[in-house]
Design a protein around this motif. Structure first.
Motif, PDB file in Angstrom:
ATOM      1  N   GLU A 265       9.987  15.580  26.164  1.00  0.00           N
ATOM      2  CA  GLU A 265      10.329  15.071  24.832  1.00  0.00           C
ATOM      3  C   GLU A 265      10.089  13.569  24.702  1.00  0.00           C
ATOM      4  N   CYS A 266       9.858  12.887  25.807  1.00  0.00           N
ATOM      5  CA  CYS A 266       9.655  11.435  25.798  1.00  0.00           C
ATOM      6  C   CYS A 266       8.198  11.027  25.614  1.00  0.00           C
ATOM      7  N   ILE A 267       7.289  11.997  25.541  1.00  0.00           N
ATOM      8  CA  ILE A 267       5.869  11.665  25.439  1.00  0.00           C
ATOM      9  C   ILE A 267       5.572  10.974  24.100  1.00  0.00           C
ATOM     10  N   ASP A 268       4.873   9.867  24.179  1.00  0.00           N
ATOM     11  CA  ASP A 268       4.444   9.128  22.985  1.00  0.00           C
ATOM     12  C   ASP A 268       3.001   9.543  22.688  1.00  0.00           C
ATOM     13  N   PHE A 269       2.826  10.444  21.717  1.00  0.00           N
ATOM     14  CA  PHE A 269       1.485  10.955  21.430  1.00  0.00           C
ATOM     15  C   PHE A 269       0.583   9.887  20.814  1.00  0.00           C
ATOM     16  N   ASP A 270       1.173   8.914  20.134  1.00  0.00           N
ATOM     17  CA  ASP A 270       0.352   7.813  19.615  1.00  0.00           C
ATOM     18  C   ASP A 270      -0.295   7.047  20.770  1.00  0.00           C
ATOM     19  N   TRP A 271       0.451   6.882  21.860  1.00  0.00           N
ATOM     20  CA  TRP A 271      -0.057   6.169  23.038  1.00  0.00           C
ATOM     21  C   TRP A 271      -1.228   6.920  23.663  1.00  0.00           C
ATOM     22  N   LEU A 272      -1.279   8.234  23.439  1.00  0.00           N
ATOM     23  CA  LEU A 272      -2.328   9.062  24.029  1.00  0.00           C
ATOM     24  C   LEU A 272      -3.591   9.158  23.171  1.00  0.00           C
ATOM     25  N   GLN A 273      -3.598   8.467  22.047  1.00  0.00           N
ATOM     26  CA  GLN A 273      -4.771   8.515  21.181  1.00  0.00           C
ATOM     27  C   GLN A 273      -6.031   8.103  21.946  1.00  0.00           C
ATOM     28  N   GLY A 274      -7.070   8.934  21.861  1.00  0.00           N
ATOM     29  CA  GLY A 274      -8.338   8.618  22.497  1.00  0.00           C
ATOM     30  C   GLY A 274      -8.434   9.031  23.957  1.00  0.00           C
ATOM     31  N   VAL A 275      -7.351   9.555  24.525  1.00  0.00           N
ATOM     32  CA  VAL A 275      -7.361   9.960  25.934  1.00  0.00           C
ATOM     33  C   VAL A 275      -7.983  11.345  26.060  1.00  0.00           C
ATOM     34  N   ARG A 276      -8.966  11.474  26.925  1.00  0.00           N
ATOM     35  CA  ARG A 276      -9.586  12.775  27.182  1.00  0.00           C
ATOM     36  C   ARG A 276      -9.235  13.331  28.563  1.00  0.00           C
ATOM     37  N   THR A 277      -8.977  12.416  29.503  1.00  0.00           N
ATOM     38  CA  THR A 277      -8.563  12.832  30.840  1.00  0.00           C
ATOM     39  C   THR A 277      -7.267  12.098  31.186  1.00  0.00           C
ATOM     40  N   LEU A 278      -6.217  12.874  31.428  1.00  0.00           N
ATOM     41  CA  LEU A 278      -4.889  12.318  31.652  1.00  0.00           C
ATOM     42  C   LEU A 278      -4.403  12.677  33.049  1.00  0.00           C
ATOM     43  N   GLY A 279      -4.010  11.665  33.807  1.00  0.00           N
ATOM     44  CA  GLY A 279      -3.409  11.909  35.116  1.00  0.00           C
ATOM     45  C   GLY A 279      -1.910  12.134  34.979  1.00  0.00           C
ATOM     46  N   ILE A 280      -1.366  12.992  35.817  1.00  0.00           N
ATOM     47  CA  ILE A 280       0.071  13.250  35.823  1.00  0.00           C
ATOM     48  C   ILE A 280       0.561  13.227  37.269  1.00  0.00           C
ATOM     49  N   THR A 281       1.644  12.497  37.484  1.00  0.00           N
ATOM     50  CA  THR A 281       2.324  12.528  38.778  1.00  0.00           C
ATOM     51  C   THR A 281       3.818  12.468  38.522  1.00  0.00           C
ATOM     52  N   ALA A 282       4.602  12.585  39.587  1.00  0.00           N
ATOM     53  CA  ALA A 282       6.055  12.553  39.461  1.00  0.00           C
ATOM     54  C   ALA A 282       6.639  11.825  40.653  1.00  0.00           C
ATOM     55  N   GLY A 283       7.635  10.989  40.381  1.00  0.00           N
ATOM     56  CA  GLY A 283       8.317  10.284  41.457  1.00  0.00           C
ATOM     57  C   GLY A 283       9.071  11.236  42.362  1.00  0.00           C
ATOM     58  N   ALA A 284       9.510  10.726  43.510  1.00  0.00           N
ATOM     59  CA  ALA A 284      10.098  11.570  44.551  1.00  0.00           C
ATOM     60  C   ALA A 284      11.444  12.170  44.166  1.00  0.00           C
ATOM     61  N   SER A 285      12.049  11.707  43.081  1.00  0.00           N
ATOM     62  CA  SER A 285      13.319  12.279  42.647  1.00  0.00           C
ATOM     63  C   SER A 285      13.174  13.114  41.373  1.00  0.00           C
ATOM     64  N   ALA A 286      11.946  13.409  40.975  1.00  0.00           N
ATOM     65  CA  ALA A 286      11.695  14.206  39.762  1.00  0.00           C
ATOM     66  C   ALA A 286      11.331  15.639  40.144  1.00  0.00           C
ATOM     67  N   PRO A 287      12.068  16.630  39.636  1.00  0.00           N
ATOM     68  CA  PRO A 287      11.783  18.025  39.990  1.00  0.00           C
ATOM     69  C   PRO A 287      10.533  18.562  39.310  1.00  0.00           C
ATOM     70  N   GLU A 288       9.959  19.593  39.906  1.00  0.00           N
ATOM     71  CA  GLU A 288       8.729  20.189  39.390  1.00  0.00           C
ATOM     72  C   GLU A 288       8.919  20.763  37.990  1.00  0.00           C
ATOM     73  N   VAL A 289      10.139  21.191  37.665  1.00  0.00           N
ATOM     74  CA  VAL A 289      10.389  21.750  36.340  1.00  0.00           C
ATOM     75  C   VAL A 289      10.065  20.729  35.248  1.00  0.00           C
ATOM     76  N   LEU A 290      10.232  19.443  35.523  1.00  0.00           N
ATOM     77  CA  LEU A 290       9.911  18.421  34.534  1.00  0.00           C
ATOM     78  C   LEU A 290       8.408  18.219  34.399  1.00  0.00           C
ATOM     79  N   VAL A 291       7.684  18.432  35.490  1.00  0.00           N
ATOM     80  CA  VAL A 291       6.220  18.382  35.410  1.00  0.00           C
ATOM     81  C   VAL A 291       5.724  19.480  34.479  1.00  0.00           C
ATOM     82  N   ARG A 292       6.247  20.691  34.670  1.00  0.00           N
ATOM     83  CA  ARG A 292       5.835  21.804  33.814  1.00  0.00           C
ATOM     84  C   ARG A 292       6.269  21.569  32.362  1.00  0.00           C
ATOM     85  N   GLU A 293       7.417  20.946  32.175  1.00  0.00           N
ATOM     86  CA  GLU A 293       7.888  20.645  30.823  1.00  0.00           C
ATOM     87  C   GLU A 293       6.929  19.682  30.129  1.00  0.00           C
ATOM     88  N   VAL A 294       6.453  18.676  30.855  1.00  0.00           N
ATOM     89  CA  VAL A 294       5.498  17.713  30.292  1.00  0.00           C
ATOM     90  C   VAL A 294       4.186  18.413  29.941  1.00  0.00           C
TER      91      VAL A 294
END
Length: 326
Positions: A265-294
């Motif tokens: 819910e925190c994604i800023d879609f305006d910030w993503l304008q023009g992005v065609r390839t997006l990298g995603i990672t997660a810090g060591a205290s972030a569960p995989e369920v949040l990756v799937r949510e993103v």
């Protein structure tokens, strides 16, 4: 490097703009975080709710809220824990005075300090016993730093945050110095500080092995491996998570704009304008369920094609404390 491409949406049939996702591996939970969360869960099973936890067990609101729903009560100080309640110390470690005080009060306590942080504590004690003054590389106010400095008497360690700090250090005996580091720092920044320390104090003694933990190093390396292929990068993690903030810095240092997000819910879609390839990672205290949510949130606006980019395979597992292990 191994890349796995699962099924994904077809832009031609979905009517949504295409977005390629490069998802790093490793990402998310490390062995120390897994262990800390399990300690709280097993303590609730053993003692019943409530089980008190001094400080956030790990720096992630989703994890903290999940544990709170199971019966964990989070406090900042030991004084907030009732006399008859069990208490767990967070993965970041605590000053030596905290378990001493808990024992004085007769509290049942469990230490969820990451074993790699405990290793730094033991190194600090050994170096101090050798008569060395310790220069500790870390971020002022971070719980891990507070816990590590609290292993020794006041004045036995000096905090160093930047290369600029090295130039202004005043030491009593340059021939009896040692350095240690916080486990969740930027690998590159820390290397620069260490080099500056060794240049100014040639006799300084370093740790026997690398203090920056394997998970921090691996996640930063995984970001570097994909950064140049990405128009932008999202790092999933909390704003008070040191290792997550370092991942943002690593991506930006590689020339890729990056943003920290706590969840979908925190994604800023305006910030993503023009992005065609997006990298995603997660810090060591972030569960995989949040990756799937993103990823699911992105799929509401884009026809996504996912690729997991595997950089390192992790096998680390830490033992649970006695009395909790099955």
């Amino acid at each position: 490097m191994v890349q796995v491409t699962p099924a994904s949406a077809d832009p031609a049939t979905s009517g949504l703009p295409p977005l390629d996702l490069l998802i790093t591996a490793p990402r998310g939970f490390c062995a120390g975080v897994d262990r800390a969360i399990r300690i709280v869960e097993l303590a609730i099973e053993k003692y019943g709710a409530p089980v008190y936890v001094r400080h956030e067990i790990v720096h992630n609101r989703f994890v903290v809220d999940e544990l709170r729903s199971k019966g964990a009560v989070f406090v900042e100080e030991l004084d907030e824990v009732p006399d008859d309640a069990p208490v767990v110390f967070s993965a970041h470690g605590v000053p030596k005075a905290v378990p001493f005080k808990a024992s004085e009060r007769g509290l049942t306590w469990l230490d969820a300090t990451c074993p790699l942080v405990s290793k730094v504590h033991r190194q600090a004690e050994r170096l101090s016993e050798q008569g060395r003054h310790i220069l500790f590389i870390g971020h002022e106010g971070h719980p891990e730093v507070i816990g590590t400095l609290g292993q020794l008497p006041d004045g036995a360690m000096t905090l160093v945050e930047t290369e600029a700090d090295v130039a202004t250090l005043q030491v009593a005996d340059a021939d009896n110095l040692a350095f240690l580091t916080q486990t969740t720092l930027s690998v590159d920044d820390t290397a620069g500080i260490v080099a500056a320390l060794k240049h100014r104090f040639p006799a300084i003694q370093g740790p026997r092995g690398e203090d920056i933990c394997y998970a921090t190093s691996n996640r930063q390396a995984a970001v570097k491996a994909i950064a140049h292929q990405c128009d932008a990068m999202l790092v999933i993690g909390a704003p008070n998570s040191s290792n997550s903030l370092r991942l943002v810095e690593v991506a930006e240092r590689e020339g890729t704009r990056a943003m920290l997000v706590q969840r979908g819910e925190c994604i800023d879609f305006d910030w993503l304008q023009g992005v065609r390839t997006l990298g995603i990672t997660a810090g060591a205290s972030a569960p995989e369920v949040l990756v799937r949510e993103v990823v699911d949130r992105l799929a509401t606006r884009y026809a996504i094609a996912e690729r997991e980019v595997e950089h390192t395979i992790e096998h680390m597992v830490f033992k649970l404390p006695r009395g909790l292990a099955a």
